[in-house]
Design a protein around this motif. Structure first.
Motif, PDB file in Angstrom:
ATOM      1  N   VAL A 226       0.502  -1.518  -0.123  1.00 45.26           N
ATOM      2  CA  VAL A 226      -0.036   0.216   0.212  1.00 45.26           C
ATOM      3  C   VAL A 226       0.180   1.146   0.182  1.00 45.26           C
ATOM      4  O   VAL A 226       0.483   2.102  -0.837  1.00 45.26           O
ATOM      5  CB  VAL A 226      -0.990   0.099   0.978  1.00 45.26           C
ATOM      6  N   ALA A 227       2.081   1.318   0.659  1.00 47.24           N
ATOM      7  CA  ALA A 227       3.105   2.261   0.600  1.00 47.24           C
ATOM      8  C   ALA A 227       3.473   2.668  -0.378  1.00 47.24           C
ATOM      9  O   ALA A 227       3.655   3.632  -1.496  1.00 47.24           O
ATOM     10  CB  ALA A 227       4.069   1.739   2.040  1.00 47.24           C
ATOM     11  N   ALA A 228       3.376   1.371  -1.379  1.00 45.36           N
ATOM     12  CA  ALA A 228       3.978   1.593  -2.873  1.00 45.36           C
ATOM     13  C   ALA A 228       2.936   2.176  -3.568  1.00 45.36           C
ATOM     14  O   ALA A 228       4.483   3.305  -4.290  1.00 45.36           O
ATOM     15  CB  ALA A 228       5.044   0.208  -3.085  1.00 45.36           C
ATOM     16  N   HIS A 229       2.243   1.788  -3.103  1.00 40.40           N
ATOM     17  CA  HIS A 229       1.196   2.289  -3.886  1.00 40.40           C
ATOM     18  C   HIS A 229       1.146   4.015  -3.968  1.00 40.40           C
ATOM     19  O   HIS A 229       0.762   4.806  -4.898  1.00 40.40           O
ATOM     20  CB  HIS A 229      -0.439   2.007  -3.705  1.00 40.40           C
ATOM     21  N   PHE A 230       0.771   4.486  -2.897  1.00 43.62           N
ATOM     22  CA  PHE A 230       1.202   5.867  -2.321  1.00 43.62           C
ATOM     23  C   PHE A 230       2.370   6.459  -3.172  1.00 43.62           C
ATOM     24  O   PHE A 230       2.147   7.595  -3.818  1.00 43.62           O
ATOM     25  CB  PHE A 230       1.161   6.362  -1.279  1.00 43.62           C
ATOM     26  N   ARG A 231       3.227   5.860  -2.928  1.00 46.49           N
ATOM     27  CA  ARG A 231       4.459   6.504  -3.150  1.00 46.49           C
ATOM     28  C   ARG A 231       4.335   6.922  -4.979  1.00 46.49           C
ATOM     29  O   ARG A 231       4.604   7.349  -5.250  1.00 46.49           O
ATOM     30  CB  ARG A 231       5.983   5.793  -3.031  1.00 46.49           C
ATOM     31  N   THR A 232       4.114   5.733  -5.317  1.00 49.19           N
ATOM     32  CA  THR A 232       4.157   5.536  -6.944  1.00 49.19           C
ATOM     33  C   THR A 232       2.698   6.982  -7.777  1.00 49.19           C
ATOM     34  O   THR A 232       3.571   7.435  -8.864  1.00 49.19           O
ATOM     35  CB  THR A 232       3.625   4.192  -7.206  1.00 49.19           C
ATOM     36  N   ALA A 233       1.979   6.955  -6.785  1.00 45.21           N
ATOM     37  CA  ALA A 233       1.003   7.642  -7.275  1.00 45.21           C
ATOM     38  C   ALA A 233       0.986   8.716  -7.018  1.00 45.21           C
ATOM     39  O   ALA A 233       0.991  10.392  -7.765  1.00 45.21           O
ATOM     40  CB  ALA A 233      -0.290   7.656  -6.391  1.00 45.21           C
ATOM     41  N   ARG A 234       2.101   9.468  -5.879  1.00 40.18           N
ATOM     42  CA  ARG A 234       2.926  10.811  -5.513  1.00 40.18           C
ATOM     43  C   ARG A 234       4.015  11.098  -6.321  1.00 40.18           C
ATOM     44  O   ARG A 234       3.980  12.742  -6.920  1.00 40.18           O
ATOM     45  CB  ARG A 234       3.121  11.166  -4.289  1.00 40.18           C
TER      46      ARG A 234
ATOM     47  N   ALA B 134      -0.732   8.903   6.575  1.00 37.40           N
ATOM     48  CA  ALA B 134      -1.353  10.013   5.270  1.00 37.40           C
ATOM     49  C   ALA B 134      -0.811  10.737   5.033  1.00 37.40           C
ATOM     50  O   ALA B 134      -0.571  12.131   5.687  1.00 37.40           O
ATOM     51  CB  ALA B 134      -2.678   9.686   7.199  1.00 37.40           C
ATOM     52  N   THR B 135      -0.157  10.741   3.644  1.00 37.99           N
ATOM     53  CA  THR B 135       0.430  12.338   2.873  1.00 37.99           C
ATOM     54  C   THR B 135      -0.893  12.465   2.074  1.00 37.99           C
ATOM     55  O   THR B 135      -1.054  11.896   1.190  1.00 37.99           O
ATOM     56  CB  THR B 135       1.536  11.294   2.003  1.00 37.99           C
ATOM     57  N   LEU B 136      -0.629  13.498   2.328  1.00 34.59           N
ATOM     58  CA  LEU B 136      -1.680  14.800   0.675  1.00 34.59           C
ATOM     59  C   LEU B 136      -0.746  14.680  -0.349  1.00 34.59           C
ATOM     60  O   LEU B 136       0.764  14.927   0.476  1.00 34.59           O
ATOM     61  CB  LEU B 136      -2.369  15.347   1.491  1.00 34.59           C
ATOM     62  N   LEU B 137      -1.285  15.081  -1.123  1.00 33.82           N
ATOM     63  CA  LEU B 137      -0.334  15.375  -2.369  1.00 33.82           C
ATOM     64  C   LEU B 137      -0.803  17.074  -2.440  1.00 33.82           C
ATOM     65  O   LEU B 137      -1.908  17.495  -2.548  1.00 33.82           O
ATOM     66  CB  LEU B 137      -0.994  15.005  -4.059  1.00 33.82           C
TER      67      LEU B 137
END
Ligand SMILES: Nc1ncnc2c1ncn2[C@@H]1O[C@H](COP(=O)(O)OP(=O)(O)OP(=O)(O)O)[C@@H](O)[C@H]1O
Ligand SMILES: [Mg+2]
Length: 482
Positions: free
Chosen positions: A100-108, A128-131
Motif C-alpha cells: 500500500v505504501a508503494a502504491h502511494f509513493r507511485t501515485a505521488r 497519511a500523505t496528501l498531494l
C-alpha cells in the motif's frame, strides 16, 4: 459442499478496473480496505474494497459480498506500470502495508507530499500523505462541532507552510490560528523542525484588534464603488437619486483616500434633497462609527501588509461585532479578487465559511462576499486563487461555491441528511466511505479529491503549533466529591 463454496474468498473483474468478490465474514474485510488480488491467470494487482455487505446464505454462516476498484498491477510484491486486465477468478487477501505504501509513493511520483497523520487504526499505521499540488483545487472541510476540523486544518496549514511556497490568507472568526507561527514545544522539536518552522513562518503576519497584532482597519474609499454602495445599502435603481448624488460626491473627491465622514460632510454641505438624504442615511445606518474604518491619516491593513508576505491571518474574532467581522471578511475577499491579475498562487482559507457566503445571505455584507466567492469558486483557479472552506453545515453554504469544491475533508458528521448531501455533491468520493463519517471519532476523517492519491481514511497527526481560540473550561462538570 455448498458451505465450502460460499465461504471461499474469490473475486472476478470484467473490465480490469473494478472487481466483485465474495468472502467469509471471518476474513475481516471492510469498506476502504486495500487487498491483494491474485488471479488464476497469473496476474496480481492491488485493489480497494468500496462497497461491502453481509448476506445470509441459509447455511447459518453469512458471507460478505462487495465490489471495489483495482488500483495498480503488482509483480514480485511491488507496484509496476501497466494496466490490469480482466480476470475470471482470483484469490483476495488483505494487502501488505508495504505494498500500500508503494502504491502511494507511485501515485505521488515526484510531487511534494504533506503528512497529516496516519491511515486507519493498525498498530503500526502508514502515514497519511496528501498531494500538495491538490490544494490547487478548491477544498471543503466539513464536520460537526467538536469533530476536530480546526485542529486538522491547523495541521494542514502547518504542513503547507513547511513544505510548499503557497501563500495563504486565513479568515479566522474564532481566533483559532492567531498563534500559528508559535511552536507548541520548541524544545521537543526534532530534526531541525524549530528552525524550519521559524523560517516558514517568518513572513506570517497576524492582523487583529488584540495587543501585539497589526491593526485591522480598512479605508472606505478603497472599496470598489459597488461595494461602498452596499455598505450604505444603496441600490442604483431603487435609490436612484441618492445613488447618483453619492457617485457625484466621490467623483469630485478624486482619490480613494476618503472616509465615510468625508462623504457625509460633503453631502450635508450640498443643498439638493438627494445629497441631504444621503447624509441622513450615513448617519442613520451607524456604519460611520465602526471600528474597522481607518480614519484620515491612519494606515490601512493594506498599507501594513509586507511586500513579500507569505501568510496573513485575519483575527476576525477580535472585532467587537459580527457585523464588523462580516464587512471585513467581505472587503478582504473583494480585495483579493481585485488583485487576481497578480496571478500569485494563494490559498484563501475561510473558517465558518457558511457565515461568509451562506446559501441565504442574512445581510448585505454576506451578499457582497457571496458574489465575490462565487466568482472565485468559478474562475479563481485561472488566477491561482484556491479556496479552502470550513463549515459544520455544508447545506448552508452557497451552492455555487460548494459545487466547485473538488477536495473533501470530512470529519465526524452525525446528520444523515448532511452526509447524503455530501455524498451527492462529491460523487467522485465513494459514498460508502462518506457514510462512514457518522462513526468517526475525534480527529478521524476522510479526505478525497485531487489532494488524495486515493480517498484516505485518516487519523490527524499532532499539531506543531499552538492552538489559538479560547476553549471554554470544562471544570464546571468536575467531580465535587472528596
Ligand atoms: N487530532 C486531535 N488530537 C488531539 N486533540 C484534538 C484533535 N482534534 C481535535 N482535538 C481537540 O478537540 C477539540 C475540538 O476540536 P476542534 O476545535 O478542532 O473542533 P471543530 O470541528 O473545529 O469544532 P467547531 O465546529 O465547534 O469549531 C479541541 O479542544 C481540540 O484541541
Ligand atoms: Mg472549529
Amino acid at each position: 459442499m455448498t458451505a465450502i463454496m460460499t465461504t471461499m474468498t474469490t473475486a472476478y473483474s470484467i473490465d480490469g478496473r473494478t472487481f466483485r468478490f465474495t468472502a467469509d465474514v471471518a476474513t475481516g474485510l471492510t469498506s476502504g480496505a486495500y487487498i491483494r488480488v491474485d488471479a488464476d491467470n497469473g496476474m496480481s494487482c492491488l485493489g480497494r474494497i468500496i462497497e461491502i455487505e453481509a448476506s445470509d446464505t441459509g447455511t447459518g454462516r453469512p458471507v460478505i459480498t462487495g465490489s471495489g476498484v483495482i488500483r495498480a498491477r503488482v509483480e514480485d510484491g511491488d507496484i509496476v506500470a501497466g494496466a490490469p486486465t480482466a480476470f475470471g477468478a482470483a484469490r483476495i487477501s488483505i494487502a501488505d502495508p508495504g505494498l500500500v505504501a508503494a502504491h502511494f509513493r507511485t501515485a505521488r511520483r515526484d510531487k511534494a507530499g504533506l503528512e497529516i497523520g496516519t491511515l486507519g487504526d493498525a498498530a503500526d499505521p502508514l502515514p497519511a500523505t496528501l498531494l500538495a499540488s491538490g490544494f490547487g483545487r478548491h477544498t471543503l472541510v466539513c464536520g460537526q462541532s467538536g469533530s476536530g476540523k480546526t485542529y486538522t486544518l491547523g495541521v494542514m496549514l502547518e504542513r503547507l507552510l513547511l513544505n510548499t511556497d503557497l501563500r495563504m490568507i486565513v479568515l479566522d472568526p474564532n481566533s483559532d490560528y492567531i498563534r500559528l507561527a508559535e511552536l507548541r514545544d520548541p524544545d521537543a522539536a526534532q530534526g531541525g523542525l524549530a528552525d524550519r518552522y521559524a523560517a516558514a513562518t517568518r513572513r506570517l503576519s497576524v492582523f487583529g484588534n488584540r495587543p501585539g497584532q497589526i491593526p485591522l482597519r480598512s479605508r472606505f474609499g478603497r472599496l470598489p464603488l459597488t461595494k461602498q454602495a452596499l455598505v450604505l445599502n444603496l441600490d442604483p435603481i431603487r435609490d436612484a437619486r441618492e445613488y447618483n448624488a453619492f457617485r457625484r460626491i466621490v467623483r469630485d473627491i478624486g482619490s480613494t483616500e476618503y472616509t465615510l465622514t468625508d462623504v457625509r460632510h460633503r453631502a450635508s454641505a450640498l443643498h439638493d434633497d438627494a445629497s441631504r438624504d444621503l447624509a441622513m442615511r450615513i448617519e442613520n445606518l451607524d456604519v460611520e462609527e465602526l471600528g474597522i474604518w481607518a480614519q484620515a491619516g491612519e494606515p490601512t491593513l493594506l498599507d501594513l501588509v509586507p511586500q513579500d508576505w507569505r501568510a496573513l491571518v485575519f483575527d476576525l474574532g477580535s472585532l467587537p461585532s459580527s457585523g464588523e467581522a462580516s464587512l471585513l471578511a467581505a472587503s478582504l475577499v473583494s480585495q483579493l479578487w481585485k488583485q487576481r491579475q497578480d496571478r500569485i498562487p494563494t490559498l484563501l482559507v475561510i473558517d465558518e465559511a457558511h457565515n461568509v457566503c451562506p446559501q441565504i445571505p442574512l445581510d448585505r455584507f454576506q451578499e457582497m462576499a457571496s458574489a465575490d466567492l462565487t466568482a472565485i469558486a468559478g474562475e479563481g483557479r485561472k488566477f491561482g486563487i484556491y479556496l479552502l472552506l470550513v463549515t459544520q453545515r455544508p447545506q448552508k453554504l452557497q451552492v455555487n461555491v460548494l459545487s466547485q469544491c473538488e477536495n473533501l475533508v470530512l470529519m465526524r458528521m452525525n446528520s444523515a441528511e448532511d452526509i447524503e448531501h455530501l455524498a451527492a455533491s462529491f460523487s467522485h468520493v465513494p459514498a460508502s466511505l462518506v457514510r462512514q463519517a457518522a462513526g468517526f471519532g475525534l480527529g478521524q476523517g476522510l479526505v478525497g479529491g485531487p489532494v488524495a492519491p486515493d480517498p484516505l481514511l485518516f487519523r490527524t497527526g499532532t499539531r506543531h503549533s499552538v492552538e489559538g481560540g479560547s476553549d471554554i473550561p470544562s471544570t464546571w462538570a468536575g467531580s465535587r466529591t472528596g
